[in-house]
Design a protein around this motif. Structure first.
Motif, PDB file in Angstrom:
ATOM      1  N   VAL A 235     -23.827 -34.320 -52.127  1.00 43.11           N
ATOM      2  CA  VAL A 235     -23.915 -35.745 -52.401  1.00 43.11           C
ATOM      3  C   VAL A 235     -24.462 -36.506 -51.198  1.00 43.11           C
ATOM      4  CG1 VAL A 235     -22.144 -35.754 -54.182  1.00 43.11           C
ATOM      5  CG2 VAL A 235     -21.495 -36.151 -51.817  1.00 43.11           C
TER       6      VAL A 235
ATOM      7  N   PHE B 130     -33.809 -35.545 -55.186  1.00 38.40           N
ATOM      8  CA  PHE B 130     -32.404 -35.705 -54.782  1.00 38.40           C
ATOM      9  C   PHE B 130     -31.978 -37.169 -54.928  1.00 38.40           C
ATOM     10  CE2 PHE B 130     -32.833 -31.611 -52.502  1.00 38.40           C
ATOM     11  CZ  PHE B 130     -31.626 -31.024 -52.846  1.00 38.40           C
TER      12      PHE B 130
ATOM     13  N   THR C 256     -28.211 -38.687 -54.751  1.00 37.24           N
ATOM     14  CA  THR C 256     -27.853 -38.111 -53.460  1.00 37.24           C
ATOM     15  C   THR C 256     -28.228 -39.082 -52.343  1.00 37.24           C
ATOM     16  OG1 THR C 256     -28.293 -35.902 -54.316  1.00 37.24           O
ATOM     17  CG2 THR C 256     -28.182 -36.130 -51.918  1.00 37.24           C
TER      18      THR C 256
END
Length: 181
Positions: free
Chosen positions: A93, A119, A124
């Motif tokens: 994360v 991502f 993220t």
């Protein structure tokens, strides 16, 4: 506190969800990218199989011709792809990247910035340090410029559209910028 955990008191809780990638990381020489990714995933207690590793490596831009070549025979970009694939498998994360495009050609750099965008689309959080202003302008929503370790400027992406990032960088580090003619 990182992700609700004290990194000193509970380092494994933080490490499970945070990935660190740099442009200098190297895998053990005799391993292939698939073997290296499986090994690294096992160290992170991430269940995976060969096919899962191959898919993750492909998603991070590793060409099929590199999947079974010993990593000590591969370019730096392949090592970065393996690190990004591990972050993918770990469902990180937070992604911390320390100049991951250093020494890469423009095609490999574009693959890294494309992977970062993927991502980011998944939510993220990415923290990227780079000496490449083009990578910063492409990959960042928010840019900070450091001089001698001190932040001297900070801009959001929409502010960068109005000013050249190269000019902004040159202004803040005290060098004269000469625009392309």
């Amino acid at each position: 506190v990182v992700l609700g955990h004290d990194p000193v008191a509970a380092p494994m809780q933080v490490r499970r969800r945070v990935s660190f990638i740099d442009g200098r990381g190297r895998l053990p020489g005799p391993m292939t990218p698939v073997q290296g990714l499986m090994f690294l995933a096992s160290l992170s207690s991430v269940p995976t199989d060969t096919e899962g590793c191959i898919n993750a490596l492909r998603m991070m831009g590793l060409p099929d011709r590199h999947l079974e070549v010993p990593v000590d025979e591969l370019p730096t970009a392949a090592h970065v792809s393996v690190s990004l694939a591990l972050a993918q498998l770990r469902s990180s994360v937070i992604l911390v990247l320390d100049d991951p495009t250093v020494g890469l050609d423009s095609v490999a750099t574009a693959q890294v910035t494309d992977a970062l965008a993927a991502f980011q689309r998944k939510g993220t959080t990415t923290l990227l340090t780079t000496s490449d202003v083009l990578v910063a302008a492409t990959a960042a929503d928010h840019v900070g410029i450091l001089k001698s370790g001190t932040r001297v400027a900070e801009r959001h992406r929409h502010q960068l559209v109005q000013a050249s990032l190269t000019s902004l960088y040159a202004d803040y580090i005290g060098r004269k910028h000469t625009p392309d003619r």
